[in-house]
Design an enzyme around this catalytic site. Structure first.
Site, short mmCIF file in Angstrom:
data_model
loop_
_atom_site.label_atom_id
_atom_site.label_comp_id
_atom_site.label_asym_id
_atom_site.label_seq_id
_atom_site.Cartn_x
_atom_site.Cartn_y
_atom_site.Cartn_z
N LYS A 197 -0.30 -24.82 67.72
CA LYS A 197 0.08 -23.60 67.09
C LYS A 197 0.41 -22.69 68.12
CE LYS A 197 -3.23 -24.63 63.20
NZ LYS A 197 -4.57 -24.33 62.54
N GLN A 213 -9.64 -20.84 63.25
CA GLN A 213 -9.60 -22.26 63.20
C GLN A 213 -10.70 -22.75 62.69
OE1 GLN A 213 -7.00 -24.16 63.75
NE2 GLN A 213 -7.94 -25.98 63.46
N ASP A 225 -3.09 -18.06 56.90
CA ASP A 225 -3.57 -19.48 56.28
C ASP A 225 -3.67 -19.39 54.76
OD1 ASP A 225 -4.26 -21.29 58.18
OD2 ASP A 225 -6.00 -20.23 58.93
N1 GUN Z 1 -8.35 -26.70 60.38
C1 GUN Z 1 -7.70 -27.67 60.09
N2 GUN Z 1 -6.54 -27.39 59.57
C2 GUN Z 1 -6.44 -26.02 59.45
C3 GUN Z 1 -5.76 -25.03 59.05
O1 GUN Z 1 -4.63 -25.09 58.42
N3 GUN Z 1 -6.20 -23.67 59.43
C4 GUN Z 1 -7.27 -23.35 59.98
N4 GUN Z 1 -7.58 -22.19 60.00
N5 GUN Z 1 -8.17 -24.27 60.28
C5 GUN Z 1 -7.63 -25.42 60.03
#
Ligand code: GUN
Length: 280
Positions: A50, A94, A117
């Site tokens: 990311k 996350q 998100d």
């Molecule tokens: N953990 C796995 N996928 C995601 C996501 O799309 N966003 C977040 N915040 N955590 C994750």
């Protein structure tokens, strides 16, 4: 039958170029706070990807990597500080958090305007009621792939397998917005095979392999595999047996290179959207 490969890599490339172009054009440099607690290896890889994607697109990623034993007060203070900081456009916490921290205590500390998100109940609610909002990244990525490859959604029967708040439910809302007729199936659904066999568009987001048999899926179906699993031999696979579907169905998202890259792309999209709104 030739199966159309619904490439998320190709779709991502186009959308990421559009985002980078818009950042150049407007001069608005969006900022994204990326909060990672602990050393879960899969999360560390996701977060690194990311952050790399942000850099490439022209988004400023502000990294907050906290140790495994971070206490609740520390995380709470960090999130509250980021949420009230006008120079931060988006916050990504996350998941999963380490076992001693409950995400339900921390996600509400991120306001809807910074919720890149699309997890916040206000964003989920606006999605459901047809208003503009920050939409959940993975399901929005699925819609963008279908549109990129010209898959017609309006009037089609979309069957969604999975009812999570992050994928299944927002997927249902987004498909309804596109005028699909939507069936949502889950672990208690009776006769899953019958529902799968009626899908024009099948979205599989079960997080488990081996539940859906390839033989249940009609050749006319457009298949989207949201699953991602690391197999014992080190390879990456989806929820479905992809090799059995290739050449047998109308269209298929590959794993890897299908839905996966789109989740990050839609995070970039949401961060730009939040920044443009924030700077108005
Ligand atoms: N953990 C796995 N996928 C995601 C996501 O799309 N966003 C977040 N915040 N955590 C994750």
């Amino acid at each position: 039958m030739e199966t159309l490969i619904l490439s998320g890599n190709e779709t991502s490339k186009k959308i990421r170029a559009e985002i980078a172009g818009r950042i150049k054009e407007t001069g608005i440099v969006p900022s994204l706070a990326v909060v990672l607690v602990g050393s879960d290896p899969a999360s560390a890889v996701y977060v690194r990807n990311k952050e790399k994607a942000c850099e490439k697109t022209g988004i400023r990623a502000i990294n907050h990597h906290l140790p495994d034993d971070t206490d609740a007060a520390t995380l709470r203070n960090l999130l509250m500080g980021l949420d009230s900081d006008p120079s931060v456009d988006g916050i990504l916490l996350q998941l999963p958090l380490p076992a001693h921290l409950d995400e339900k205590d921390f996600l509400p500390l991120i306001s809807a305007e910074k919720d890149v998100d699309g997890f916040h109940p206000i964003n989920q609610g606006k999605l459901l009621t047809g208003e503009d909002a920050l939409f959940s990244c993975t399901p929005n990525g699925v819609i963008q792939i279908l549109k990129h490859f010209g898959v017609e959604i309006s009037g089609k029967h979309a069957v969604v397998l999975g009812r999570s708040n992050i994928v299944g439910k927002p997927m249902m809302s987004l498909l309804l917005r596109e005028n699909a007729t939507v069936t949502v199936c889950h672990s208690k659904t009776a006769d899953l095979e019958k529902h799968v066999a009626t899908a024009d568009i099948l979205i599989v987001a079960l997080g488990k392999r081996g539940i859906v048999k390839s033989s249940w899926i009609r050749p006319e179906t457009v298949v989207v595999d949201v699953g991602i699993h690391r197999l014992d031999d080190g390879s990456v696979a989806g929820d479905l047996e992809q090799s059995e579907l290739m050449g047998r169905v109308k269209a298929l998202t590959p794993v890897p290179g299908g839905v996966g890259p789109m989740t990050i792309t839609m995070l970039l999209h949401n961060t730009l959207k939040a920044a443009e709104k924030n700077r108005q």
